[in-house]
Scaffold this motif. Structure first.
Motif, PDB file in Angstrom:
ATOM      1  N   ASP A   1     -12.074 -21.253  -6.774  1.00 11.11           N
ATOM      2  CA  ASP A   1     -13.139 -20.478  -7.408  1.00 11.11           C
ATOM      3  C   ASP A   1     -12.940 -18.986  -7.213  1.00 11.11           C
ATOM      4  OD1 ASP A   1     -14.162 -22.893  -8.124  1.00 11.11           O
ATOM      5  OD2 ASP A   1     -15.868 -22.854  -6.742  1.00 11.11           O
ATOM      6  N   ASN A   2     -12.497 -18.604  -6.020  1.00 12.00           N
ATOM      7  CA  ASN A   2     -12.288 -17.186  -5.726  1.00 12.00           C
ATOM      8  C   ASN A   2     -11.098 -17.016  -4.795  1.00 12.00           C
ATOM      9  OD1 ASN A   2     -15.498 -17.205  -6.215  1.00 12.00           O
ATOM     10  ND2 ASN A   2     -14.659 -15.185  -6.691  1.00 12.00           N
ATOM     11  N   LYS A   3     -10.469 -15.839  -4.881  1.00 14.66           N
ATOM     12  CA  LYS A   3      -9.305 -15.519  -4.048  1.00 14.66           C
ATOM     13  C   LYS A   3      -9.554 -14.209  -3.312  1.00 14.66           C
ATOM     14  CE  LYS A   3      -6.385 -17.268  -7.807  1.00 14.66           C
ATOM     15  NZ  LYS A   3      -5.391 -16.848  -8.828  1.00 14.66           N
ATOM     16  N   LEU A   4      -9.002 -14.146  -2.114  1.00 11.12           N
ATOM     17  CA  LEU A   4      -9.059 -12.913  -1.338  1.00 11.12           C
ATOM     18  C   LEU A   4      -7.704 -12.676  -0.691  1.00 11.12           C
ATOM     19  CD1 LEU A   4     -10.715 -10.548  -0.108  1.00 11.12           C
ATOM     20  CD2 LEU A   4     -11.169 -12.053   1.846  1.00 11.12           C
ATOM     21  N   LEU A   5      -7.164 -11.488  -0.901  1.00 11.62           N
ATOM     22  CA  LEU A   5      -5.900 -11.092  -0.266  1.00 11.62           C
ATOM     23  C   LEU A   5      -6.205 -10.197   0.922  1.00 11.62           C
ATOM     24  CD1 LEU A   5      -3.684 -10.172  -3.363  1.00 11.62           C
ATOM     25  CD2 LEU A   5      -3.962 -12.384  -2.256  1.00 11.62           C
ATOM     26  N   LEU A   6      -5.526 -10.449   2.035  1.00 11.23           N
ATOM     27  CA  LEU A   6      -5.642  -9.597   3.216  1.00 11.23           C
ATOM     28  C   LEU A   6      -4.326  -8.871   3.430  1.00 11.23           C
ATOM     29  CD1 LEU A   6      -7.397 -11.995   5.772  1.00 11.23           C
ATOM     30  CD2 LEU A   6      -8.444 -10.478   4.110  1.00 11.23           C
ATOM     31  N   THR A   7      -4.391  -7.590   3.645  1.00 16.15           N
ATOM     32  CA  THR A   7      -3.184  -6.816   3.908  1.00 16.15           C
ATOM     33  C   THR A   7      -3.561  -5.578   4.700  1.00 16.15           C
ATOM     34  OG1 THR A   7      -1.313  -5.654   2.935  1.00 16.15           O
ATOM     35  CG2 THR A   7      -3.361  -5.605   1.696  1.00 16.15           C
ATOM     36  N   GLY A   8      -2.671  -5.175   5.578  1.00 16.81           N
ATOM     37  CA  GLY A   8      -2.904  -3.956   6.337  1.00 16.81           C
ATOM     38  C   GLY A   8      -2.079  -2.795   5.845  1.00 16.81           C
ATOM     39  N   THR A   9      -1.281  -3.037   4.789  1.00 14.89           N
ATOM     40  CA  THR A   9      -0.417  -1.981   4.248  1.00 14.89           C
ATOM     41  C   THR A   9      -1.047  -1.386   3.002  1.00 14.89           C
ATOM     42  OG1 THR A   9       0.826  -3.568   2.902  1.00 14.89           O
ATOM     43  CG2 THR A   9       1.620  -3.142   5.121  1.00 14.89           C
ATOM     44  N   PRO A  10      -0.917  -0.099   2.785  1.00 13.70           N
ATOM     45  CA  PRO A  10      -1.474   0.510   1.578  1.00 13.70           C
ATOM     46  C   PRO A  10      -0.693   0.109   0.341  1.00 13.70           C
ATOM     47  CG  PRO A  10      -0.190   2.120   2.812  1.00 13.70           C
ATOM     48  CD  PRO A  10      -0.263   0.883   3.661  1.00 13.70           C
ATOM     49  N   LEU A  11      -1.285   0.328  -0.817  1.00  9.99           N
ATOM     50  CA  LEU A  11      -0.631  -0.004  -2.075  1.00  9.99           C
ATOM     51  C   LEU A  11       0.576   0.895  -2.301  1.00  9.99           C
ATOM     52  CD1 LEU A  11      -3.726  -0.464  -4.397  1.00  9.99           C
ATOM     53  CD2 LEU A  11      -2.464  -2.202  -3.155  1.00  9.99           C
ATOM     54  N   GLN A  12       1.619   0.299  -2.872  1.00  6.06           N
ATOM     55  CA  GLN A  12       2.832   1.053  -3.158  1.00  6.06           C
ATOM     56  C   GLN A  12       2.793   1.614  -4.578  1.00  6.06           C
ATOM     57  OE1 GLN A  12       5.079   1.568  -0.700  1.00  6.06           O
ATOM     58  NE2 GLN A  12       3.674   0.417   0.595  1.00  6.06           N
ATOM     59  N   ASN A  13       3.523   2.691  -4.781  1.00  9.20           N
ATOM     60  CA  ASN A  13       3.587   3.310  -6.106  1.00  9.20           C
ATOM     61  C   ASN A  13       4.692   2.655  -6.929  1.00  9.20           C
ATOM     62  OD1 ASN A  13       1.510   5.052  -5.446  1.00  9.20           O
ATOM     63  ND2 ASN A  13       2.890   6.622  -4.687  1.00  9.20           N
ATOM     64  N   ASN A  14       4.427   1.414  -7.327  1.00 16.61           N
ATOM     65  CA  ASN A  14       5.401   0.655  -8.088  1.00 16.61           C
ATOM     66  C   ASN A  14       4.660  -0.139  -9.150  1.00 16.61           C
ATOM     67  OD1 ASN A  14       6.949  -1.983  -8.626  1.00 16.61           O
ATOM     68  ND2 ASN A  14       8.511  -0.711  -7.632  1.00 16.61           N
ATOM     69  N   LEU A  15       5.057   0.044 -10.425  1.00 19.85           N
ATOM     70  CA  LEU A  15       4.345  -0.606 -11.525  1.00 19.85           C
ATOM     71  C   LEU A  15       4.370  -2.121 -11.401  1.00 19.85           C
ATOM     72  CD1 LEU A  15       5.170   1.372 -14.809  1.00 19.85           C
ATOM     73  CD2 LEU A  15       2.966   1.096 -13.702  1.00 19.85           C
ATOM     74  N   ALA A  16       5.545  -2.686 -11.134  1.00 15.03           N
ATOM     75  CA  ALA A  16       5.666  -4.139 -11.064  1.00 15.03           C
ATOM     76  C   ALA A  16       4.826  -4.717  -9.927  1.00 15.03           C
ATOM     77  CB  ALA A  16       7.135  -4.530 -10.905  1.00 15.03           C
ATOM     78  N   GLU A  17       4.800  -4.033  -8.761  1.00 15.62           N
ATOM     79  CA  GLU A  17       4.021  -4.535  -7.641  1.00 15.62           C
ATOM     80  C   GLU A  17       2.533  -4.447  -7.929  1.00 15.62           C
ATOM     81  OE1 GLU A  17       5.207  -2.460  -4.159  1.00 15.62           O
ATOM     82  OE2 GLU A  17       7.142  -3.484  -3.984  1.00 15.62           O
ATOM     83  N   LEU A  18       2.095  -3.351  -8.526  1.00 13.88           N
ATOM     84  CA  LEU A  18       0.682  -3.214  -8.862  1.00 13.88           C
ATOM     85  C   LEU A  18       0.268  -4.250  -9.903  1.00 13.88           C
ATOM     86  CD1 LEU A  18       0.367   0.675  -8.949  1.00 13.88           C
ATOM     87  CD2 LEU A  18      -0.657  -0.868  -7.289  1.00 13.88           C
ATOM     88  N   TRP A  19       1.141  -4.493 -10.886  1.00  9.90           N
ATOM     89  CA  TRP A  19       0.819  -5.516 -11.885  1.00  9.90           C
ATOM     90  C   TRP A  19       0.744  -6.896 -11.236  1.00  9.90           C
ATOM     91  CZ3 TRP A  19       3.169  -9.993 -13.450  1.00  9.90           C
ATOM     92  CH2 TRP A  19       2.611 -10.617 -14.576  1.00  9.90           C
ATOM     93  N   SER A  20       1.618  -7.182 -10.264  1.00  8.57           N
ATOM     94  CA  SER A  20       1.597  -8.481  -9.598  1.00  8.57           C
ATOM     95  C   SER A  20       0.268  -8.708  -8.903  1.00  8.57           C
ATOM     96  CB  SER A  20       2.745  -8.568  -8.584  1.00  8.57           C
ATOM     97  OG  SER A  20       2.792  -9.838  -7.977  1.00  8.57           O
ATOM     98  N   LEU A  21      -0.275  -7.657  -8.271  1.00 11.98           N
ATOM     99  CA  LEU A  21      -1.583  -7.775  -7.641  1.00 11.98           C
ATOM    100  C   LEU A  21      -2.676  -8.005  -8.680  1.00 11.98           C
ATOM    101  CD1 LEU A  21      -1.396  -4.957  -4.934  1.00 11.98           C
ATOM    102  CD2 LEU A  21      -1.374  -7.422  -4.543  1.00 11.98           C
ATOM    103  N   LEU A  22      -2.646  -7.220  -9.773  1.00 11.37           N
ATOM    104  CA  LEU A  22      -3.645  -7.373 -10.822  1.00 11.37           C
ATOM    105  C   LEU A  22      -3.545  -8.747 -11.482  1.00 11.37           C
ATOM    106  CD1 LEU A  22      -3.395  -3.823 -12.417  1.00 11.37           C
ATOM    107  CD2 LEU A  22      -5.405  -4.774 -11.267  1.00 11.37           C
ATOM    108  N   ASN A  23      -2.325  -9.218 -11.674  1.00 12.18           N
ATOM    109  CA  ASN A  23      -2.138 -10.534 -12.293  1.00 12.18           C
ATOM    110  C   ASN A  23      -2.667 -11.644 -11.394  1.00 12.18           C
ATOM    111  OD1 ASN A  23       0.153 -12.969 -12.278  1.00 12.18           O
ATOM    112  ND2 ASN A  23      -0.657 -12.465 -14.301  1.00 12.18           N
ATOM    113  N   PHE A  24      -2.508 -11.498 -10.082  1.00  5.10           N
ATOM    114  CA  PHE A  24      -3.008 -12.521  -9.162  1.00  5.10           C
ATOM    115  C   PHE A  24      -4.530 -12.502  -9.107  1.00  5.10           C
ATOM    116  CE2 PHE A  24      -3.964 -14.414  -5.025  1.00  5.10           C
ATOM    117  CZ  PHE A  24      -3.144 -15.537  -5.055  1.00  5.10           C
TER     118      PHE A  24
END
Length: 531
Positions: free
Chosen positions: A239-262
């Motif tokens: 029903d819902n997802k939560l990601l936990l991370t201690g690292t800040p977001l990287q300035n990379n289009l593919a990585e940001l899209w992967s997060l948005l897609n998930f």
């Protein structure tokens, strides 16, 4: 062209999920580049409204009757959370998670390490149970953190049923049946905690459960859209997802899209289209400054898109009420033995120093026989000097030479490394990493020289007894398992109780060692080593 605001994206994601539950196909509305540009105008406003709402719901009023260890408990702290008193910023985090969950939105909790992301997740599940959402819940984490998840659940929410999903395939098959069975004092479906590896191996079985909430620890691994973990986790019904991370977001289009897609697969479902929206190659031959400025604007826009789904606090942003970290750097000088090995490595004479210099290869003929070193003719005829006594003397010399060659070594020498820097690091850490002396039984020699030949161990040998007298427990981190081997020998020499943790240990052994009351815990991790 029809524009979508970020608020409409969230409502569309919620509507798509509701339509899927009703068995209706979701009418997805594709985003154009203009839609993204339009979204950026309202992102800051949405962020401010969400922040105000979170602060409003986290006023930290104290409960008039509840107390834990004599301390008053905030009103917003879930009733099932009985193992401690949550800090104000943690209450704020739980309220933020509740808002996302009630709106059917997935999120990223990216607090800096040490601020209690695990505790906030446990409190959030406790809140869901109080709202009669009885599970099952799934936590996917690195194997090294799985024991901590289990112990924290038992400590802070003892009434919540927790299941470790691990073990052999037959053992996991039995556990699968228990997942679908209500249990415990709350008559709930359990919180299932498993590792990344097991979640990928058993995805087809885990896929048969309708998870109410999925928590992915170390969620920055989701940034790699091509990894198997991402593909398998996307197939789990939740029903819902939560990601936990201690690292800040990287300035990379593919990585940001992967997060948005998930997080929003209904909206962000095509990487090529996503990249085409921000294609800077269309700018042509323009100034590099303009290209860099355009790239920065694009990345800033993407970070704004993620803003409502992301909560990140730093230690400097919250009041921890703990003393500041005290870091003391102690420099360890090289011993005489270390200096000689270090200089030999630098001068490329280490093999000669240790007697490991290779002999020159023997030239052979086309037939494979060794070439003669001289062209002088050899006379094979017997002479008067070739007596029986001379022959016996020759045979004795051959026998002695063979004994010398077959004599047991007095040290184990490790010069297999071709990386000079790694060899230098070994010399700096301990000379036994290069040349470990052996005793008469061909066992590693453990005596005072183990300490006296290493500058680092000399300092450690002064620190540990003093810390032991004060009742401290000590964590020693090392990047090399071979260093842990030497530290084990040292603890044996000094009679220190210890427990070793590294990647080669099974889950059961790791859990038992963590639970032991020990003086010295040796862990394999990354650290910096300088001469």
């Amino acid at each position: 062209c029809c524009f979508l605001s970020l608020q409409e994206i969230m409502s569309q994601a919620k509507r798509s999920k509701a339509e899927e539950e009703d068995g209706l196909p979701s009418a997805q509305k594709k985003l154009d580049a203009e839609d993204i540009e339009k979204m950026s105008d309202s992102n800051e406003d949405i962020k401010n409204r969400l922040s105000e709402k979170v602060r409003e719901n986290a006023t930290h009023l104290l409960h008039p009757h509840r107390k834990v260890n004599g301390q008053p408990v905030p009103v917003q702290q879930p009733l099932l959370f009985t193992g401690g008193v949550m800090r104000p910023y943690q209450i704020e985090g739980v309220e933020w998670l509740r808002m996302l969950w009630e709106n059917g939105i997935n999120g990223i909790l990216a607090d800096e390490m040490g601020l209690g992301k695990t505790i906030q997740c446990i409190a959030h599940i406790a809140m869901m149970l109080e709202k009669k959402v009885m599970g099952p819940f799934l936590v996917v984490a690195p194997l090294s953190t799985v024991p901590n998840w289990i112990s924290e659940f038992k400590r802070f929410t003892p009434e919540v049923s927790v299941m470790l999903y691990h073990g052999t395939p037959p053992e996991r098959a039995k556990l699968l049946k228990q997942i679908r069975t209500s249990q415990g004092p709350l008559n709930m479906f359990p919180v299932v905690i498993t590792s990344f590896e097991i979640s990928m191996i058993d995805r087809t079985f885990l896929q048969k459960c309708n998870w109410k909430y999925l928590i992915v620890d170390e969620g920055h691994r989701i940034k790699n859209l091509n990894c198997r973990l991402v593909r398998e986790l996307k197939r789990l019904p939740t029903d819902n997802k939560l990601l936990l991370t201690g690292t800040p977001l990287q300035n990379n289009l593919a990585e940001l899209w992967s997060l948005l897609n998930f997080l929003l697969p209904e909206v962000f479902d095509d990487l090529k289209s996503f990249e085409s929206w921000f294609d800077i190659s269309s700018l042509g031959d323009v100034d590099d400054v303009l290209v860099a400025e355009r790239e920065q604007n694009i990345l800033s826009m993407l970070h704004q898109i993620l803003t409502p789904f992301l909560l990140r606090r730093l230690k400097s942003d919250v009041t921890l009420e703990v003393p500041p970290k005290k870091e003391i750097i102690v420099y360890a000088p090289l011993t005489t033995k270390q200096e000689s090995l270090y200089s030999a490595v630098v001068n490329n004479t280490i093999s000669k120093l240790l007697g490991q210099e290779k002999e020159a290869p023997v030239a052979v003929t086309s037939g494979g026989r060794p070439k003669r070193r001289t062209r002088r003719l050899v006379d094979y005829r017997e002479t008067e000097s070739d007596t029986a006594a001379a022959l016996e003397g020759y045979l004795e010399r051959v026998r002695r030479e063979a004994e010398v060659r077959s004599a047991p070594a007095n040290a184990e020498i490790n010069l297999k490394l071709t990386n000079i820097l790694m060899l230098l690091k070994r010399c700096c850490n301990h000379p036994y990493l290069v040349e470990y002396p052996l005793d008469a039984l061909q066992q590693f020699k453990i005596d005072e020289q183990l300490v006296q030949t290493s500058g680092k161990l000399l300092i450690l040998d002064r620190l540990l007894p003093a810390l032991k007298e004060r009742g401290h427990k000590v964590l020693i981190f090392s990047q090399m398992t071979s260093i842990l081997d030497i530290l084990m020998d040292y603890c044996y020499l000094r009679g220190f109780l210890y427990s070793r943790l590294d990647g080669s240990m099974s889950f059961t052994d790791r859990d038992e060692n963590v639970s032991l009351s020990v003086r010295v815990i040796e862990c394999k991790t990354k650290f910096r080593c300088h001469r």
